[in-house]
Design a protein around this motif. Structure first.
Motif, PDB file in Angstrom:
ATOM      1  N   ARG A   1       0.957  -0.663 -22.576  1.00 33.34           N
ATOM      2  CA  ARG A   1       1.354   0.713 -22.902  1.00 33.34           C
ATOM      3  C   ARG A   1       0.928   1.724 -21.840  1.00 33.34           C
ATOM      4  N   GLY A   2       0.088   1.317 -20.891  1.00 30.55           N
ATOM      5  CA  GLY A   2      -0.312   2.220 -19.824  1.00 30.55           C
ATOM      6  C   GLY A   2       0.810   2.580 -18.867  1.00 30.55           C
ATOM      7  N   TYR A   3       1.889   1.784 -18.865  1.00 31.43           N
ATOM      8  CA  TYR A   3       3.059   2.124 -18.045  1.00 31.43           C
ATOM      9  C   TYR A   3       3.894   3.183 -18.758  1.00 31.43           C
ATOM     10  N   SER A   4       4.420   4.126 -17.990  1.00 32.71           N
ATOM     11  CA  SER A   4       5.218   5.207 -18.569  1.00 32.71           C
ATOM     12  C   SER A   4       6.586   4.703 -18.995  1.00 32.71           C
ATOM     13  N   ASP A   5       7.243   5.464 -19.882  1.00 30.20           N
ATOM     14  CA  ASP A   5       8.604   5.131 -20.297  1.00 30.20           C
ATOM     15  C   ASP A   5       9.570   5.206 -19.118  1.00 30.20           C
ATOM     16  N   ALA A   6       9.308   6.133 -18.187  1.00 32.98           N
ATOM     17  CA  ALA A   6      10.180   6.249 -17.020  1.00 32.98           C
ATOM     18  C   ALA A   6      10.130   4.987 -16.162  1.00 32.98           C
ATOM     19  N   VAL A   7       8.941   4.429 -15.976  1.00 27.97           N
ATOM     20  CA  VAL A   7       8.807   3.184 -15.213  1.00 27.97           C
ATOM     21  C   VAL A   7       9.498   2.049 -15.950  1.00 27.97           C
ATOM     22  N   ALA A   8       9.321   1.968 -17.262  1.00 26.85           N
ATOM     23  CA  ALA A   8       9.986   0.915 -18.045  1.00 26.85           C
ATOM     24  C   ALA A   8      11.502   1.008 -17.889  1.00 26.85           C
ATOM     25  N   ALA A   9      12.030   2.216 -17.918  1.00 28.84           N
ATOM     26  CA  ALA A   9      13.476   2.396 -17.773  1.00 28.84           C
ATOM     27  C   ALA A   9      13.949   1.991 -16.385  1.00 28.84           C
ATOM     28  N   GLU A  10      13.178   2.337 -15.372  1.00 31.58           N
ATOM     29  CA  GLU A  10      13.562   1.974 -14.005  1.00 31.58           C
ATOM     30  C   GLU A  10      13.554   0.462 -13.810  1.00 31.58           C
ATOM     31  N   LEU A  11      12.575  -0.209 -14.387  1.00 32.48           N
ATOM     32  CA  LEU A  11      12.512  -1.673 -14.297  1.00 32.48           C
ATOM     33  C   LEU A  11      13.705  -2.300 -15.016  1.00 32.48           C
ATOM     34  N   ALA A  12      14.089  -1.725 -16.142  1.00 34.52           N
ATOM     35  CA  ALA A  12      15.266  -2.229 -16.860  1.00 34.52           C
ATOM     36  C   ALA A  12      16.523  -2.068 -16.021  1.00 34.52           C
ATOM     37  N   GLU A  13      16.633  -0.956 -15.305  1.00 38.03           N
ATOM     38  CA  GLU A  13      17.788  -0.737 -14.437  1.00 38.03           C
ATOM     39  C   GLU A  13      17.834  -1.755 -13.301  1.00 38.03           C
TER      40      GLU A  13
ATOM     41  N   PRO B   1       0.800  -1.232   0.000  1.00 41.94           N
ATOM     42  CA  PRO B   1       0.000   0.000   0.000  1.00 41.94           C
ATOM     43  C   PRO B   1       0.831   1.279   0.000  1.00 41.94           C
ATOM     44  N   ALA B   2       2.078   1.192   0.465  1.00 45.09           N
ATOM     45  CA  ALA B   2       2.926   2.386   0.513  1.00 45.09           C
ATOM     46  C   ALA B   2       3.546   2.722  -0.836  1.00 45.09           C
ATOM     47  N   LEU B   3       3.405   1.829  -1.820  1.00 44.76           N
ATOM     48  CA  LEU B   3       4.061   2.011  -3.113  1.00 44.76           C
ATOM     49  C   LEU B   3       3.141   2.720  -4.103  1.00 44.76           C
ATOM     50  N   ASP B   4       3.745   3.401  -5.049  1.00 42.48           N
ATOM     51  CA  ASP B   4       2.998   4.002  -6.155  1.00 42.48           C
ATOM     52  C   ASP B   4       2.341   2.873  -6.944  1.00 42.48           C
ATOM     53  N   PRO B   5       1.009   2.875  -7.085  1.00 41.47           N
ATOM     54  CA  PRO B   5       0.356   1.757  -7.771  1.00 41.47           C
ATOM     55  C   PRO B   5       0.778   1.603  -9.228  1.00 41.47           C
ATOM     56  N   MET B   6       1.254   2.671  -9.850  1.00 42.66           N
ATOM     57  CA  MET B   6       1.702   2.607 -11.244  1.00 42.66           C
ATOM     58  C   MET B   6       3.225   2.654 -11.352  1.00 42.66           C
ATOM     59  N   GLY B   7       3.912   2.489 -10.224  1.00 43.37           N
ATOM     60  CA  GLY B   7       5.353   2.646 -10.207  1.00 43.37           C
ATOM     61  C   GLY B   7       6.121   1.360 -10.437  1.00 43.37           C
ATOM     62  N   ALA B   8       7.449   1.537 -10.577  1.00 38.18           N
ATOM     63  CA  ALA B   8       8.330   0.408 -10.866  1.00 38.18           C
ATOM     64  C   ALA B   8       8.463  -0.539  -9.683  1.00 38.18           C
ATOM     65  N   ALA B   9       8.500  -0.008  -8.457  1.00 34.34           N
ATOM     66  CA  ALA B   9       8.722  -0.863  -7.283  1.00 34.34           C
ATOM     67  C   ALA B   9       7.608  -1.895  -7.137  1.00 34.34           C
ATOM     68  N   ARG B  10       6.388  -1.441  -7.351  1.00 36.57           N
ATOM     69  CA  ARG B  10       5.274  -2.387  -7.238  1.00 36.57           C
ATOM     70  C   ARG B  10       5.314  -3.428  -8.361  1.00 36.57           C
ATOM     71  N   ALA B  11       5.531  -2.984  -9.599  1.00 40.72           N
ATOM     72  CA  ALA B  11       5.586  -3.922 -10.719  1.00 40.72           C
ATOM     73  C   ALA B  11       6.705  -4.934 -10.524  1.00 40.72           C
ATOM     74  N   HIS B  12       7.822  -4.492  -9.963  1.00 38.12           N
ATOM     75  CA  HIS B  12       8.962  -5.377  -9.701  1.00 38.12           C
ATOM     76  C   HIS B  12       8.594  -6.465  -8.702  1.00 38.12           C
ATOM     77  N   LEU B  13       8.018  -6.065  -7.566  1.00 36.68           N
ATOM     78  CA  LEU B  13       7.660  -7.052  -6.544  1.00 36.68           C
ATOM     79  C   LEU B  13       6.638  -8.058  -7.086  1.00 36.68           C
ATOM     80  N   GLU B  14       5.679  -7.568  -7.842  1.00 36.46           N
ATOM     81  CA  GLU B  14       4.668  -8.452  -8.421  1.00 36.46           C
ATOM     82  C   GLU B  14       5.313  -9.457  -9.368  1.00 36.46           C
TER      83      GLU B  14
END
Length: 525
Positions: free
Chosen positions: A472-484, A275-288
């Motif tokens: 495509r609903g994920y931003s390019d910034a999130v995609a880049a962070e996940l790649a990192e 719940p503390a994470l940005d729902p559209m952010g990289a940290a949440r997508a990573h953990l999932e």
């Protein structure tokens, strides 16, 4: 509340009854059954069977289904397994001796006996009010007069140009080409099959001329299927499996469905502060993604025909989730666990119905891959599923192919319960994605306060075969962070699944939602 200056749709609210599914004609047919005095079971059967003609690439009477049912006036949940079995003559050893390492998705060996019709007949007899003939009437009508091809259906149909073979090409293509938006699809042969089922029950399908047509067609292309295989088909009531998450109980269909995978994923993720994470952010997508890699690996070790597996309690144990959660680095991706034993697909339909007495049905129905095995019966045009492609040929594996066995299934209906009260039937389509889809939808709703429609609409991601696919609903910034973080990120060229849900509020209001990735809607009255 959504921003009304942006595209989107609101949840649907009603009090008497509601249906949510992936095609508007099916939702309308189910609602009409309710308004004419039928209950949720009658309506769900009506909508589901009609979907076989509105979305013939996704489901049909040659497929399987699973259902969860909450009876009227009760809060218990009943599971019905409508998955068919492999013909008695299927042998993994014989296939290995021929040099095969897997069951091909367009092979006759992939065709398991259809289980859906037996299950729908059983549901109608045990729990319906209006009778089977009334439930099948809308599908018979639309099979005869035809259904105009909807946009998402037309998007998927071209797959059939390569996958359909033999008689199926004449039934499901127009001069060897996929049907396009607005073309009318008709299936008069299957209308006749449904009329026989309406008169005779399951015998109209599993015995007599219809069964003879199916068996002869399969044997003509090398199948071992027999009339005895079809006559022996029988669904089974089972006990659901469940797990707790943030004061709610996720209830899933037990194996051979993969619902336990969703519970394990939630158990793993409960060790992190989602719940503390940005729902559209990289940290949440990573953990999932990391939780999915581990849960799907467990799935492939333990989920199979329930007659051949006994490790589900271990899979769902809290200590199992704790150990797996300890393997996750919140800042770095692990190597993809090799988990895929079933052929990945994207075609399924889901329907949920709640009636005025608050009977609730969560039903999922599929022929597995787009247009199933690509093989259809010669006379009636019944398209056969390819669920046998979900078996493994690994000797000694619980999910090893074998005569009379049920393969590991991807389709999973869900329900959510809180404080002993059934709160919501729901489902997310999309083949292997479905457990991740259940988790994504529920955490959107429970952790981040999204309403049902927002929770379904939100962008999706899926870690599969070493690649993290992003809508495509994920931003390019999130995609880049996940790649990192070490993920091999790709943009998906197709949406991930679909989904529907109905929430039963204590006030008596029903709240429904349906996925814009499909053509359907929620309708209430």
């Amino acid at each position: 509340m959504r921003d009304f200056q942006f595209p989107g749709r609101s949840p649907v609210l009603a009090t008497e009854g509601m249906c949510a599914t992936s095609h508007p004609l099916a939702a309308q047919a189910a609602l009409r059954v309710l308004q004419e005095g039928g209950n949720a079971v009658d309506a769900a059967i009506a909508g589901a069977v009609l979907l076989g003609f509105a979305e013939p690439q996704s489901c049909g009477i040659g497929g399987d289904c699973f259902a969860l049912l909450k009876p009227a006036g009760q809060e218990r949940i009943i599971a019905l397994n409508g998955s068919g079995r492999a013909p008695a003559g299927l042998s993994a050893a014989a296939l290995r001796d021929r040099g095969q390492t897997m069951i091909g998705t367009e092979s006759v060996e992939s065709v398991t006996v259809p289980g859906a019709i037996d299950a729908l007949c059983r549901l109608s007899a045990d729990w319906g009010r209006s009778g089977l003939a009334a439930s099948l009437a809308p599908a018979i009508h639309y099979a005869e007069v035809g259904v105009p091809v909807a946009p998402r259906v037309a998007f998927d149909w071209p797959e059939g140009e390569e996958r359909l073979s033999g008689a199926a090409r004449s039934f499901y293509l127009d001069r060897d080409r996929a049907l396009g938006v607005g073309q009318v699809f008709r299936a008069p042969g299957q209308a006749e099959v449904l009329r026989r089922i309406a008169r005779e029950g399951r015998a109209g399908f599993y015995e007599g001329e219809v069964a003879e047509d199916m068996v002869a067609s399969l044997r003509a292309v090398g199948g071992t299927h027999t009339l005895d295989d079809f006559a022996a088909t029988a669904c089974a009531y089972t006990e659901p499996v469940s797990g707790d998450y943030r004061g709610h109980e996720l209830v899933e269909h037990p194996p051979n469905g993969q619902g336990a995978t969703a519970i394990l994923m939630l158990n793993i993720l409960s060790h992190f502060d989602l719940p503390a994470l940005d729902p559209m952010g990289a940290a949440r997508a990573h953990l999932e993604a990391e939780a999915a890699k581990l849960a799907y690996d467990a799935r492939d070790r333990f989920i199979a025909d329930p007659d051949h597996t006994s490790r589900i309690d271990h899979m769902l144990a809290p200590e199992t989730a704790a150990r797996l959660a300890g393997l996750i680095d919140p800042r770095r991706a692990m190597n993809q666990v090799t988990w895929r034993t079933e052929a990945v697909h994207r075609d399924t339909v889901y329907i949920t119905v709640v009636d005025r007495d608050r009977m609730a049905v969560s039903l999922i129905y599929s022929t597995y891959w787009g247009f199933g095995s690509g093989i259809a019966s010669e006379r009636f045009g019944i398209l056969f599923q390819n669920r046998g492609a979900g078996f493994t040929l690994t000797e000694g594996h619980p999910n090893e192919a074998g005569g009379g066995k049920r393969s590991m299934h991807t389709i999973i209906p869900g329900m959510l319960r809180q404080g002993g009260r059934v709160l919501m039937p729901f489902g997310v389509m999309g083949g292997a994605y479905q457990p991740t889809g259940h988790v994504r939808f529920l955490t959107n709703h429970l952790n981040h306060g999204m309403d049902l429609q927002q929770a379904i609409d939100a962008p999706r991601a899926f870690a599969e075969d070493g690649v993290l696919g992003l809508e495509r609903g994920y931003s390019d910034a999130v995609a880049a962070e996940l790649a990192e973080m070490g993920h091999a990120v790709t943009r998906l060229d197709r949406p991930l699944g679909g989904g529907q849900a109905i929430r039963i509020e204590e006030t008596g209001v029903l709240v429904g939602a349906s996925d814009p990735r499909k053509d359907g809607c929620a309708l209430g009255y």
